[in-house]
Design an enzyme around this catalytic site. Structure first.
Site, mmCIF file in Angstrom:
data_model
loop_
_atom_site.group_PDB
_atom_site.id
_atom_site.type_symbol
_atom_site.label_atom_id
_atom_site.label_comp_id
_atom_site.label_asym_id
_atom_site.label_seq_id
_atom_site.Cartn_x
_atom_site.Cartn_y
_atom_site.Cartn_z
ATOM 1 N N ALA A 5 0.866 -1.178 0.000
ATOM 2 C CA ALA A 5 0.000 0.000 0.000
ATOM 3 C C ALA A 5 0.900 1.224 0.000
ATOM 4 O O ALA A 5 2.065 1.151 0.414
ATOM 5 C CB ALA A 5 -0.875 -0.026 1.252
ATOM 6 N N GLY B 260 0.690 -4.966 0.753
ATOM 7 C CA GLY B 260 -0.448 -5.018 -0.175
ATOM 8 C C GLY B 260 -0.110 -5.695 -1.499
ATOM 9 O O GLY B 260 -1.004 -6.196 -2.181
ATOM 10 N N GLU C 168 -0.407 -9.281 -0.798
ATOM 11 C CA GLU C 168 -1.849 -9.505 -0.591
ATOM 12 C C GLU C 168 -2.586 -9.548 -1.939
ATOM 13 O O GLU C 168 -3.520 -10.324 -2.122
ATOM 14 C CB GLU C 168 -2.417 -8.411 0.330
ATOM 15 C CG GLU C 168 -1.897 -8.575 1.766
ATOM 16 C CD GLU C 168 -2.240 -7.406 2.673
ATOM 17 O OE1 GLU C 168 -1.844 -6.267 2.352
ATOM 18 O OE2 GLU C 168 -2.906 -7.622 3.687
ATOM 19 N N GLU D 117 4.416 -5.175 7.300
ATOM 20 C CA GLU D 117 3.613 -4.121 7.936
ATOM 21 C C GLU D 117 3.985 -3.850 9.391
ATOM 22 O O GLU D 117 3.965 -2.702 9.841
ATOM 23 C CB GLU D 117 2.121 -4.457 7.842
ATOM 24 C CG GLU D 117 1.517 -4.211 6.474
ATOM 25 C CD GLU D 117 1.610 -5.405 5.536
ATOM 26 O OE1 GLU D 117 2.426 -6.323 5.789
ATOM 27 O OE2 GLU D 117 0.863 -5.426 4.545
HETATM 28 N N1 CAA Z 1 4.609 3.191 -0.527
HETATM 29 C C1 CAA Z 1 5.006 4.364 -1.023
HETATM 30 N N2 CAA Z 1 6.165 4.530 -1.680
HETATM 31 C C2 CAA Z 1 6.955 3.444 -1.807
HETATM 32 C C3 CAA Z 1 6.595 2.181 -1.315
HETATM 33 C C4 CAA Z 1 5.344 2.070 -0.655
HETATM 34 N N3 CAA Z 1 4.883 0.900 -0.184
HETATM 35 N N4 CAA Z 1 7.591 1.313 -1.582
HETATM 36 C C5 CAA Z 1 8.528 2.004 -2.247
HETATM 37 N N5 CAA Z 1 8.162 3.291 -2.397
HETATM 38 C C6 CAA Z 1 8.894 4.390 -3.032
HETATM 39 C C7 CAA Z 1 10.028 4.889 -2.142
HETATM 40 O O1 CAA Z 1 9.537 5.808 -1.195
HETATM 41 C C8 CAA Z 1 10.943 5.515 -3.169
HETATM 42 O O2 CAA Z 1 10.403 6.767 -3.533
HETATM 43 P P1 CAA Z 1 11.365 8.085 -3.522
HETATM 44 O O3 CAA Z 1 12.391 7.785 -4.580
HETATM 45 O O4 CAA Z 1 10.429 9.189 -3.904
HETATM 46 O O5 CAA Z 1 11.938 8.191 -2.171
HETATM 47 C C9 CAA Z 1 10.775 4.585 -4.393
HETATM 48 O O6 CAA Z 1 9.546 3.890 -4.188
HETATM 49 C C10 CAA Z 1 11.896 3.558 -4.514
HETATM 50 O O7 CAA Z 1 11.992 2.872 -3.284
HETATM 51 P P2 CAA Z 1 13.360 2.701 -2.458
HETATM 52 O O8 CAA Z 1 14.271 3.847 -2.718
HETATM 53 O O9 CAA Z 1 12.993 2.418 -1.040
HETATM 54 O O10 CAA Z 1 13.950 1.408 -3.181
HETATM 55 P P3 CAA Z 1 14.939 0.317 -2.550
HETATM 56 O O11 CAA Z 1 15.407 -0.521 -3.678
HETATM 57 O O12 CAA Z 1 15.967 0.964 -1.694
HETATM 58 O O13 CAA Z 1 14.017 -0.574 -1.578
HETATM 59 C C11 CAA Z 1 12.009 -1.788 -0.985
HETATM 60 C C12 CAA Z 1 12.972 -1.342 -2.113
HETATM 61 C C13 CAA Z 1 12.723 -2.766 -0.068
HETATM 62 C C14 CAA Z 1 10.820 -2.459 -1.650
HETATM 63 C C15 CAA Z 1 11.568 -0.536 -0.171
HETATM 64 O O14 CAA Z 1 11.092 0.452 -1.082
HETATM 65 C C16 CAA Z 1 10.493 -0.799 0.821
HETATM 66 O O15 CAA Z 1 10.748 -1.336 1.893
HETATM 67 N N6 CAA Z 1 9.232 -0.400 0.502
HETATM 68 C C17 CAA Z 1 8.128 -0.503 1.432
HETATM 69 C C18 CAA Z 1 7.636 -1.938 1.551
HETATM 70 C C19 CAA Z 1 6.546 -2.012 2.588
HETATM 71 O O16 CAA Z 1 6.742 -1.743 3.756
HETATM 72 N N7 CAA Z 1 5.328 -2.424 2.148
HETATM 73 C C20 CAA Z 1 4.181 -2.525 3.005
HETATM 74 C C21 CAA Z 1 3.347 -1.280 2.906
HETATM 75 S S1 CAA Z 1 2.085 -1.186 4.119
HETATM 76 C C22 CAA Z 1 0.802 -2.117 3.510
HETATM 77 O O17 CAA Z 1 0.895 -2.709 2.459
HETATM 78 C C23 CAA Z 1 -0.433 -2.085 4.378
HETATM 79 C C24 CAA Z 1 -1.515 -3.019 4.018
HETATM 80 O O18 CAA Z 1 -1.413 -4.216 4.089
HETATM 81 C C25 CAA Z 1 -2.832 -2.460 3.691
#
Ligand code: CAA
Length: 258
Positions: free
Chosen positions: A66, A112, A115, A135
């Site tokens: 998400a 998500g 999911e 999460e």
């Molecule tokens: N939401 C918003 N933006 C996201 C994102 C997310 N879930 N995942 C990645 N991005 C964005 C980053 O913020 C970044 O944007 P900027 O360049 O503007 O800063 C861009 O995508 C590239 O990401 P990274 O620089 O972080 O890339 P990386 O290669 O260093 O890392 C990754 C990759 C490990 C996937 C890392 O991006 C990450 O941990 N992302 C989040 C994963 C996460 O926690 N997902 C769960 C979300 S909560 C959820 O899903 C709730 C639910 O069940 C309803």
């Protein structure tokens, strides 16, 4: 229909939907969820579509979850609404779609994103994919059905470990866990999805619709799956596709389903 966050194409009887926010690693904001809902609704209604292939754009991510930036300042009510609406419009919607959805997991499938893959009927992955429900590392829990579907797919013990550690597993571990059916090099992923899709297209769409309903019934509280199976089995009889399928068998030829 034109979309801002996804792309769609139709090739013969296969409908392709690609989440297209590569700069955000295809994270699901509300607008993307709405567009996916619309695209899936039209695929369901379109007589030419027999199967959907769902993937993410770019080589890095299927969907990284998400959109964290969108919900970072939400309160309890906003949070509940986000999960409830998302589940209804996308995750439950896919699971109950009458046409099979194949998730081609081409990279990170986190939160998500995993999911979304788990709500799909069939999951295949490229060998660079990483899967997890991180999460709890954000102070929240999976809200798009992850606590339920992960346990159904891999068992409670493995689900508890993946969720509480917020860890990521490789595509090959995911295959060993039964979370994805096949793992192939990234350049072969779409070809494999298409191969599976074409096999599905050879079969009765009407019977597939009944089969999806019956399989899903096993996971619905207060529904007796065996009774649903009996009812759906009966519903197949006498349909044009049943007549074509059984006649083709008797005449020793391949069936031609419309
Ligand atoms: N939401 C918003 N933006 C996201 C994102 C997310 N879930 N995942 C990645 N991005 C964005 C980053 O913020 C970044 O944007 P900027 O360049 O503007 O800063 C861009 O995508 C590239 O990401 P990274 O620089 O972080 O890339 P990386 O290669 O260093 O890392 C990754 C990759 C490990 C996937 C890392 O991006 C990450 O941990 N992302 C989040 C994963 C996460 O926690 N997902 C769960 C979300 S909560 C959820 O899903 C709730 C639910 O069940 C309803």
């Amino acid at each position: 229909m034109s979309y801002e966050n996804i792309t769609t194409t139709q090739k013969e009887r296969v409908h392709y939907i690609t989440v297209n926010r590569p700069k955000q690693l295809n994270a699901l904001n509300k607008a993307t969820i709405q567009e996916l809902h619309e695209a899936l609704k039209s695929a369901e209604a379109d007589e030419n579509t027999r199967v959907v292939i769902l993937t993410g754009s770019g080589e890095k991510a299927f969907v990284a979850g998400a959109d964290i930036k969108e919900f970072a300042d939400f309160d309890t009510e906003n949070g509940k609404q986000l999960a409830a609406e998302g589940q209804k419009k996308l995750f439950d919607f896919i699971e109950n779609l009458s046409k099979p959805v194949i998730a081609a997991v081409n990279g990170f499938a986190l939160g998500g994103g995993l999911e979304l893959a788990m709500a799909s009927h069939i999951r295949i992955a490229s060998d660079n994919a990483k899967l997890g429900l991180p999460e709890v590392s954000l102070g929240v829990i999976p809200g798009y059905g992850g606590t339920q579907r992960l346990s159904q797919l891999v068992g409670r013990g493995k689900a508890m470990e993946l969720i509480t550690t917020a860890g990521m597993i490789s595509a090959s571990d995911a295959q060993n866990w039964g979370l994805v059916n096949h793992v192939v090099p990234q350049e072969e992923l779409m070809a494999l999805a298409e191969k599976i899709a074409l096999k599905i297209c050879n079969n009765s769409g009407n019977a597939i619709k009944s089969a999806i309903k019956a399989v899903n019934a096993n996971y619905q509280a207060s529904v007796n799956g065996y009774e649903v199976e009996v009812a759906e089995f009966g519903n197949c009889f006498g349909t044009p596709e049943f007549i074509e399928g059984t006649t083709a068998f008797i005449e020793k030829r391949k069936p031609k389903f419309k």
